[in-house]
Design a protein around this motif. Structure first.
Motif, PDB file in Angstrom:
ATOM      1  N   PHE A 162       0.802  -1.225   0.000  1.00  0.00           N
ATOM      2  CA  PHE A 162       0.000   0.000   0.000  1.00  0.00           C
ATOM      3  C   PHE A 162       0.834   1.272   0.000  1.00  0.00           C
ATOM      4  CE2 PHE A 162      -2.446  -3.178   2.659  1.00  0.00           C
ATOM      5  CZ  PHE A 162      -3.164  -3.681   1.586  1.00  0.00           C
ATOM      6  N   GLY A 163       2.166   1.147   0.061  1.00  0.00           N
ATOM      7  CA  GLY A 163       3.030   2.304  -0.107  1.00  0.00           C
ATOM      8  C   GLY A 163       3.431   3.032   1.146  1.00  0.00           C
ATOM      9  N   HIS A 164       2.978   2.558   2.329  1.00  0.00           N
ATOM     10  CA  HIS A 164       3.374   3.221   3.577  1.00  0.00           C
ATOM     11  C   HIS A 164       3.298   2.227   4.721  1.00  0.00           C
ATOM     12  CE1 HIS A 164       3.623   6.005   6.942  1.00  0.00           C
ATOM     13  NE2 HIS A 164       3.955   6.966   6.092  1.00  0.00           N
ATOM     14  N   ILE A 353       0.204   9.218   9.131  1.00  0.00           N
ATOM     15  CA  ILE A 353       0.838   8.768   7.887  1.00  0.00           C
ATOM     16  C   ILE A 353       1.471   9.936   7.136  1.00  0.00           C
ATOM     17  CG2 ILE A 353       0.318   7.848   5.576  1.00  0.00           C
ATOM     18  CD1 ILE A 353      -1.570   5.879   6.895  1.00  0.00           C
ATOM     19  N   SER A 354       0.830  11.089   7.176  1.00  0.00           N
ATOM     20  CA  SER A 354       1.358  12.260   6.475  1.00  0.00           C
ATOM     21  C   SER A 354       2.586  12.855   7.155  1.00  0.00           C
ATOM     22  CB  SER A 354       0.273  13.347   6.360  1.00  0.00           C
ATOM     23  OG  SER A 354      -0.832  12.872   5.636  1.00  0.00           O
ATOM     24  N   HIS A 355       2.869  12.419   8.373  1.00  0.00           N
ATOM     25  CA  HIS A 355       3.968  13.004   9.143  1.00  0.00           C
ATOM     26  C   HIS A 355       5.101  12.017   9.399  1.00  0.00           C
ATOM     27  CE1 HIS A 355       1.780  16.755  10.192  1.00  0.00           C
ATOM     28  NE2 HIS A 355       0.719  15.975  10.044  1.00  0.00           N
ATOM     29  N   THR A 356       5.041  10.831   8.767  1.00  0.00           N
ATOM     30  CA  THR A 356       6.098   9.837   8.949  1.00  0.00           C
ATOM     31  C   THR A 356       6.551   9.299   7.602  1.00  0.00           C
ATOM     32  OG1 THR A 356       4.400   8.130   9.252  1.00  0.00           O
ATOM     33  CG2 THR A 356       5.326   9.111  11.242  1.00  0.00           C
ATOM     34  N   GLY A 357       7.726   8.681   7.594  1.00  0.00           N
ATOM     35  CA  GLY A 357       8.273   8.123   6.372  1.00  0.00           C
ATOM     36  C   GLY A 357       7.537   6.871   5.930  1.00  0.00           C
ATOM     37  N   LYS A 358       7.632   6.560   4.644  1.00  0.00           N
ATOM     38  CA  LYS A 358       6.924   5.415   4.080  1.00  0.00           C
ATOM     39  C   LYS A 358       7.498   4.080   4.539  1.00  0.00           C
ATOM     40  CE  LYS A 358       5.194   7.665  -0.127  1.00  0.00           C
ATOM     41  NZ  LYS A 358       5.127   7.584  -1.603  1.00  0.00           N
ATOM     42  N   LYS A 563      -0.571   4.982  -1.103  1.00  0.00           N
ATOM     43  CA  LYS A 563       0.659   5.777  -1.113  1.00  0.00           C
ATOM     44  C   LYS A 563       1.668   5.262  -2.136  1.00  0.00           C
ATOM     45  CE  LYS A 563      -0.962   8.363   2.109  1.00  0.00           C
ATOM     46  NZ  LYS A 563      -1.378   9.750   1.794  1.00  0.00           N
ATOM     47  N   THR A 564       1.242   4.314  -2.974  1.00  0.00           N
ATOM     48  CA  THR A 564       2.100   3.857  -4.068  1.00  0.00           C
ATOM     49  C   THR A 564       2.086   4.898  -5.183  1.00  0.00           C
ATOM     50  OG1 THR A 564       0.199   2.624  -4.919  1.00  0.00           O
ATOM     51  CG2 THR A 564       1.787   1.406  -3.584  1.00  0.00           C
ATOM     52  N   LYS A 565       3.150   4.944  -5.974  1.00  0.00           N
ATOM     53  CA  LYS A 565       3.292   5.972  -7.004  1.00  0.00           C
ATOM     54  C   LYS A 565       2.188   5.895  -8.046  1.00  0.00           C
ATOM     55  CE  LYS A 565       8.313   6.577  -6.612  1.00  0.00           C
ATOM     56  NZ  LYS A 565       9.625   6.459  -7.302  1.00  0.00           N
ATOM     57  N   ASP A 566       1.790   4.662  -8.409  1.00  0.00           N
ATOM     58  CA  ASP A 566       0.802   4.513  -9.481  1.00  0.00           C
ATOM     59  C   ASP A 566      -0.615   4.287  -8.956  1.00  0.00           C
ATOM     60  OD1 ASP A 566       1.108   2.014  -8.444  1.00  0.00           O
ATOM     61  OD2 ASP A 566       1.672   1.027 -10.313  1.00  0.00           O
TER      62      ASP A 566
END
Length: 725
Positions: A162-164, A353-358, A563-566
């Protein structure tokens, strides 16, 4: 604190005040109502107006009073001098700590200092927001935590799919009609990666409405007792069960991913991976008949709103990461991810999630075995050997916060020995426990009731979107410090001489505290109004709603929230299915199942306990001895073991002696010992826990047994022998 006056006398002399807050002793986030008179607690009960828990609490909530009033709890810093603990000033404690850390790092290098953060940190707003500042200043790669004896597989799966690392779905328990539970006991744990108060009645409501709750576990757990069905499974074989379940989905053409087809590339390629694992092939190894496996899948597929959920028992085993991956895959193939009643994603008010690394996997490795690190943390199974093994990069000092790894990580005896060999240890904790009894300095934060609270993590994992802030119940006593103040002060002093800007920033952080950062997260979150203080979510609005704010049930959010690029779910089959050769070797090779130790050891939880740190509460340890080894009557008879007879349980790394509890609650060939006990080492500061010492199950678990994909510890399915004494 004065506790000599009776509640009645105190109530007459001081005005009674009612406070509302969240109990933060476990993940359930139950609302509580606390009545006080001056500094005395008169009662603790469930808050019936709480928007999430509606009055439910478990026995742990009342223990908040025990923790707050505990005479064994440290109030001032202590230093060990000639083997004795002596109180010292905060300034002296900070200066000595920084001096020792600097000396070790100057002599041996940055990585000579290791860190360990325990489970209570995720229940703590200050630790969550400011713990990373201390880690940043230490600049060491040797960072460890309770994550790698717990939920690490979930983080890796969230990162890969899921990207994160925090993008973890939770069961929509209130809207499902078929709940398949693998290796989890939410009735005892109050949920785990599923924050859910009153879970017992929520599960019962599923069956009352005609649905099913099915539990698969080597033990007839408290959850299994109220379920529609319970199936015993051999410990550690869950991976085979899941492979066979996916095999059945494809072979019987039951796979129906629905709209998930469009965002899940290669979903149908999973059929190739699971083809060799028919129910007939795995039945003997799992202990579940092939016909039962097929029926499990068929019943799930025909249900209107089913969900499959696995937790600790599925995670902390030899194939924990692959098992949890297959659970997610099973939900995807049935169209039960991001669907009402299935596995769903939350929308918390403070979006962590918006405040931590993936997240990242394998950038760092442990020194001796080169075990993979995840997001800057190394597997804790490597900690003892990285202390004991001499050479470059050897850990010479430890910084610990709210942790007790001697009791909570594998091969505790070895770690106990390792801690004795350190040059220096400092612990941020208000108890002297089995681990930090080896410390040189202990820096105690205030009690839980003397600090404010907001659940950053558990709102992210809750079965309903809510938000609630709890102000401190009591004003902190004079000359005490909040946990975040300790973290910021240590970080500041470790920087050494700093410029004016750094000095100003430090003073500003100390002045604002964690509330300012929380307020910013709320305002910029999904319900916030930004800088418009009259609009949207804010700390001010939460303070005005002491029972919390209900933000609604979980709703579908894919693909936009990926949170994946695609914006696709990346199954990463190449990574996860690379573990299949190890599965085949473990179960199907000629040497498989050859062991001089015929029993499989599993742990267990109890609703009146929470890891190792609630055993100093008099009300939680009362009653019959819970630290027993459960054994099936057939096995007990064969070994001539009588009920409550003392027995010896032995593994490769150690042995313990404790009473046997003969019960059909465990399957044949399995023994169960609870987690968190072992307060018999001496030199600790908690008298009640020592009086109910028990033994540590982690004196038996093996630091050399790990889940290869993640480095997570193996705590279930450990080979042991047992004999009567």
């Amino acid at each position: 604190m004065t506790t000599t006056q009776s509640p009645k006398t105190k109530a007459n002399s001081d005005k009674q005040t009612t406070h509302y807050r969240t109990c933060n002793l476990c993940e359930a986030m139950c609302g509580i109502e606390i009545v006080t008179s001056g500094k005395q607690i008169l009662s603790i009960k469930g808050d019936k107006q709480d928007t999430f828990s509606h009055g439910h609490i478990c026995p742990k909530a009342t223990a908040l009073q025990d923790l707050h009033e505990d005479p064994d709890r440290l109030r001032q810093p202590v230093e060990k001098v000639n083997g004795e603990w002596k109180e010292i000033s905060w300034e002296a404690a900070f200066e000595k700590t920084v001096t020792y850390i600097n000396a070790v790092q100057k002599k041996y290098g940055r990585d000579a200092v290791g860190t360990y953060f325990g489970n209570p940190n995720v229940h703590n707003l200050g630790s969550m927001l400011y713990g990373r500042e201390l880690l940043h200043e230490l600049k060491t790669k040797n960072k460890f935590s309770a994550t790698s004896v717990d939920q690490l597989p979930h983080h890796i799966i969230a990162h890969k799919l899921f990207g994160h690392q925090l993008k973890m779905p939770v069961p929509d328990i209130d809207n499902c009609d078929h709940f398949l539970i693998i290796g989890a006991n939410p009735v005892a744990s109050n949920g785990s990666i599923m924050s859910v108060p009153d879970v017992k009645n929520r599960l019962k409501s599923i069956t009352k409405k005609g649905g099913q709750v099915i539990v698969i576990d080597p033990r007839l757990t408290e959850t299994a007792e109220i379920a529609s069905q319970h199936h015993f499974i051999k410990p550690g074989s869950d991976v085979l069960l899941l492979l066979a379940m996916l095999n059945t989905l494809f072979n019987e053409k039951l796979a129906k991913p629905g709209r998930l087809k469009e965002i899940t590339p290669d979903w149908n390629q999973l059929a190739i991976d699971v083809a060799p694992y028919s129910p007939e092939r795995v039945a003997q190894h799992t202990g579940i008949e092939a016909s039962e496996i097929r029926l499990l899948v068929r019943d799930f597929a025909k249900a209107k709103a089913p969900v499959c959920y696995g937790r600790m028992g599925a995670s902390v085993q030899t194939f924990g990461t692959l098992t949890q991956y297959l659970i997610i895959a099973f939900n995807i193939l049935n169209g039960r991810l991001d669907a009402r009643g299935g596995m769903m994603f939350t929308q918390p008010a403070a979006d962590l999630i918006s405040h931590t690394g993936k997240g990242h996997l394998g950038r760092t490795q442990s020194r001796v075995r080169q075990l993979p690190g995840f997001s800057g943390e190394l597997p804790v199974s490597a900690l003892a050997e990285d202390i004991l093994t001499e050479g470059e990069g050897q850990i010479k000092a430890m910084v610990m916060m709210a942790g007790n790894p001697v009791l909570s990580t594998p091969n505790g005896q070895q770690l106990d020995k390792a801690f004795q060999n350190l040059d220096f240890m400092v612990s941020i904790d208000f108890y002297i426990n089995e681990s930090n009894r080896h410390a040189d300095i202990i820096l105690p934060p205030v009690s839980i009731l003397e600090r404010s609270h907001y659940d950053l993590i558990f709102h992210l994992l809750a079965v309903r979107n809510t938000a609630k802030y709890s102000p401190a119940l009591f004003k902190a006593e004079e000359n005490t410090k909040q946990d975040w103040e300790i973290l910021l002060e240590l970080s500041h002093k470790l920087r050494g001489k700093t410029d004016l800007k750094s000095q100003v920033m430090h003073k500003l952080k100390m002045f604002l505290g964690p509330e300012a950062q929380l307020d910013l997260m709320l305002r910029t979150g999904p319900y916030g109004g930004g800088l418009n203080i009259l609009k949207g979510m804010s700390l001010r609005k939460l303070k005005a709603q002491p029972h919390g704010i209900d933000l609604g049930e979980l709703k579908p959010v894919l693909p936009r929230s990926l949170k994946t690029k695609d914006k696709k779910i990346q199954l990463n089959r190449a990574f996860f299915m690379a573990d299949l050769p190890r599965v085949n070797q473990h179960f199907f090779s000629e040497e498989a199942n050859e062991s001089a130790r015929p029993f499989s050891l599993i742990g267990r939880r109890h609703v009146r306990s929470n890891n190792s740190w609630l055993h100093n509460s008099k009300r939680l340890v009362k009653g019959k001895n819970r630290c027993t080894v459960m054994i099936h009557p057939y096995d007990a008879s064969a070994l001539k073991i009588e009920n409550l007879q003392t027995v010896k349980v032995e593994s490769r790394v150690g042995q313990v002696e404790l009473p046997a509890e003969i019960t059909e609650e465990v399957m044949q060939g399995v023994v169960s010992i609870p987690h968190g006990f072992g307060h018999n080492r001496g030199g600790t500061g908690w008298k009640i826990a020592e009086a109910h010492a028990g033994v540590s199950v982690n004196d038996l678990t093996d630091d050399m047994q790990i889940d290869a994909l993640s480095g997570n510890a193996v705590l279930n399915g450990v080979p042991v022998s047992i004999q009567a004494l």
